[in-house]
Scaffold this motif. Structure first.
Motif, mmCIF file in Angstrom:
data_model
loop_
_atom_site.group_PDB
_atom_site.id
_atom_site.type_symbol
_atom_site.label_atom_id
_atom_site.label_comp_id
_atom_site.label_asym_id
_atom_site.label_seq_id
_atom_site.Cartn_x
_atom_site.Cartn_y
_atom_site.Cartn_z
ATOM 1 N N GLY A 218 38.321 11.557 63.356
ATOM 2 C CA GLY A 218 38.981 10.303 63.702
ATOM 3 C C GLY A 218 40.488 10.404 63.585
ATOM 4 N N LEU A 219 40.956 11.032 62.515
ATOM 5 C CA LEU A 219 42.392 11.235 62.339
ATOM 6 C C LEU A 219 42.955 12.099 63.469
ATOM 7 N N VAL A 220 42.205 13.131 63.820
ATOM 8 C CA VAL A 220 42.648 14.024 64.893
ATOM 9 C C VAL A 220 42.744 13.263 66.214
ATOM 10 N N MET A 221 41.715 12.472 66.518
ATOM 11 C CA MET A 221 41.720 11.716 67.768
ATOM 12 C C MET A 221 42.890 10.733 67.813
ATOM 13 N N GLN A 222 43.165 10.074 66.681
ATOM 14 C CA GLN A 222 44.288 9.138 66.629
ATOM 15 C C GLN A 222 45.601 9.864 66.902
ATOM 16 N N SER A 223 45.752 11.059 66.334
ATOM 17 C CA SER A 223 46.995 11.800 66.534
ATOM 18 C C SER A 223 47.125 12.267 67.985
ATOM 19 N N LEU A 224 45.990 12.660 68.597
ATOM 20 C CA LEU A 224 46.029 13.082 69.993
ATOM 21 C C LEU A 224 46.380 11.910 70.904
ATOM 22 N N LEU A 225 45.809 10.742 70.598
ATOM 23 C CA LEU A 225 46.104 9.554 71.406
ATOM 24 C C LEU A 225 47.567 9.139 71.267
ATOM 25 N N ALA A 226 48.094 9.297 70.044
ATOM 26 C CA ALA A 226 49.490 8.918 69.805
ATOM 27 C C ALA A 226 50.461 9.958 70.344
ATOM 28 N N GLY A 227 49.943 11.149 70.608
ATOM 29 C CA GLY A 227 50.799 12.206 71.136
ATOM 30 C C GLY A 227 51.674 12.851 70.089
ATOM 31 N N THR A 228 51.345 12.660 68.817
ATOM 32 C CA THR A 228 52.128 13.274 67.749
ATOM 33 C C THR A 228 51.204 13.753 66.636
ATOM 34 N N VAL A 229 51.247 15.044 66.374
ATOM 35 C CA VAL A 229 50.380 15.615 65.347
ATOM 36 C C VAL A 229 50.913 15.312 63.948
ATOM 37 N N SER A 230 52.205 15.046 63.829
ATOM 38 C CA SER A 230 52.807 14.865 62.512
ATOM 39 C C SER A 230 52.197 13.698 61.746
ATOM 40 N N ARG A 231 51.718 12.680 62.460
ATOM 41 C CA ARG A 231 51.179 11.505 61.778
ATOM 42 C C ARG A 231 49.915 11.816 61.001
ATOM 43 N N ILE A 232 49.175 12.849 61.414
ATOM 44 C CA ILE A 232 47.911 13.147 60.763
ATOM 45 C C ILE A 232 48.126 13.519 59.300
ATOM 46 N N GLY A 233 49.196 14.271 59.019
ATOM 47 C CA GLY A 233 49.487 14.653 57.648
ATOM 48 C C GLY A 233 49.945 13.484 56.800
ATOM 49 N N ARG A 234 50.653 12.545 57.414
ATOM 50 C CA ARG A 234 51.127 11.370 56.677
ATOM 51 C C ARG A 234 49.980 10.437 56.316
ATOM 52 N N GLU A 235 49.014 10.312 57.208
ATOM 53 C CA GLU A 235 47.947 9.339 57.007
ATOM 54 C C GLU A 235 46.771 9.886 56.196
ATOM 55 N N ALA A 236 46.628 11.202 56.156
ATOM 56 C CA ALA A 236 45.447 11.813 55.540
ATOM 57 C C ALA A 236 45.232 11.444 54.072
ATOM 58 N N PRO A 237 46.256 11.463 53.203
ATOM 59 C CA PRO A 237 45.997 11.148 51.790
ATOM 60 C C PRO A 237 45.406 9.752 51.574
ATOM 61 N N ALA A 238 45.940 8.758 52.261
ATOM 62 C CA ALA A 238 45.433 7.398 52.094
ATOM 63 C C ALA A 238 44.019 7.268 52.651
ATOM 64 N N VAL A 239 43.747 7.947 53.745
ATOM 65 C CA VAL A 239 42.411 7.900 54.338
ATOM 66 C C VAL A 239 41.399 8.566 53.415
ATOM 67 N N PHE A 240 41.767 9.719 52.839
ATOM 68 C CA PHE A 240 40.834 10.377 51.915
ATOM 69 C C PHE A 240 40.592 9.508 50.690
ATOM 70 N N ALA A 241 41.618 8.805 50.227
ATOM 71 C CA ALA A 241 41.458 7.943 49.054
ATOM 72 C C ALA A 241 40.380 6.880 49.296
ATOM 73 N N ILE A 242 40.334 6.332 50.510
ATOM 74 C CA ILE A 242 39.302 5.344 50.849
ATOM 75 C C ILE A 242 37.932 6.005 50.867
ATOM 76 N N TYR A 243 37.842 7.194 51.470
ATOM 77 C CA TYR A 243 36.573 7.941 51.484
ATOM 78 C C TYR A 243 36.112 8.216 50.058
ATOM 79 N N ARG A 244 37.021 8.650 49.220
ATOM 80 C CA ARG A 244 36.684 8.984 47.829
ATOM 81 C C ARG A 244 36.147 7.768 47.075
#
Length: 202
Positions: free
Chosen positions: A169-195
């Protein structure tokens, strides 16, 4: 790359070909990558390219082997350097995200292979990669339950699917946004919710 590709040993030439394909996949639709484009990126003729790979599918197989070996080796190393199953899961998650950030063409190729009709060897290789990745997640999740870090009633199969799906999902969002850099910024908060969803409440 083109300045160095003309006189490489066979193994290095094959590795350089894989690198060229991954780079091209970050710039265009992977299904549109031609052997002509690959050869041009490497500064070679198609004839020189076909001396190492008889078909385009053979090139794709080499790319999938490269992805499988590198990604699984990196997540294994990340998990080994942790103190608990949950810490290992987080390390695997962030390492996978880093891998995608470094090689944005890889997920585009994986998604593309899985959408191809019929059975192909590259497609089976992607499925095998996902299977082996899932096995690693299952071991960590079961260990987390055994050590009391994760909910005793946790559905490990569903948790593994969600883990992979969250990254996708994170990958798809970054591809849709056209910027891979956002995936690294958003990943910690997303993992925290999963955890929070899988941790033990006791």
């Amino acid at each position: 790359m083109s300045g160095h590709s003309k006189h490489l040993p066979a193994d290095e030439r094959r590795a350089a070909t894989v690198e060229a394909v991954v780079d091209l996949a970050a710039e265009q639709n992977p299904s549109d990558i031609t052997t002509t484009a690959i050869a041009q990126r490497m500064g070679l003729t198609q004839g020189a390219l076909f001396r190492h790979f008889p078909t385009k599918d053979a090139i794709l197989q080499a790319v999938m082997s490269w992805v499988t070996e590198r990604l699984l080796a990196r997540v294994d190393k990340a998990a080994e350097g942790t103190t608990s199953p949950v810490a290992a899961l987080e390390a695997v998650f962030m390492t996978h995200i880093d891998f995608v950030s470094e090689h944005p063409g890889v997920p585009r190729m994986l998604f593309g292979e899985l959408q191809r009709p019929g059975e192909t060897l590259p497609k089976r290789m992607v499925q095998t990669l996902i299977h082996h990745y899932g096995e690693r997640l299952h071991r960590l999740l079961e260990a987390g339950k055994a050590q009391g870090e994760l909910d005793a009633g946790l559905d490990v199969d569903a948790a593994a699917v969600l883990f992979i799906g969250t990254i996708q999902g994170l990958v798809m969002q970054s591809l849709l946004a056209g910027t891979v850099s956002r995936i690294g910024r958003e990943a910690p908060a997303v993992f925290a919710i999963y955890r929070r969803g899988i941790e033990s409440n006791t």
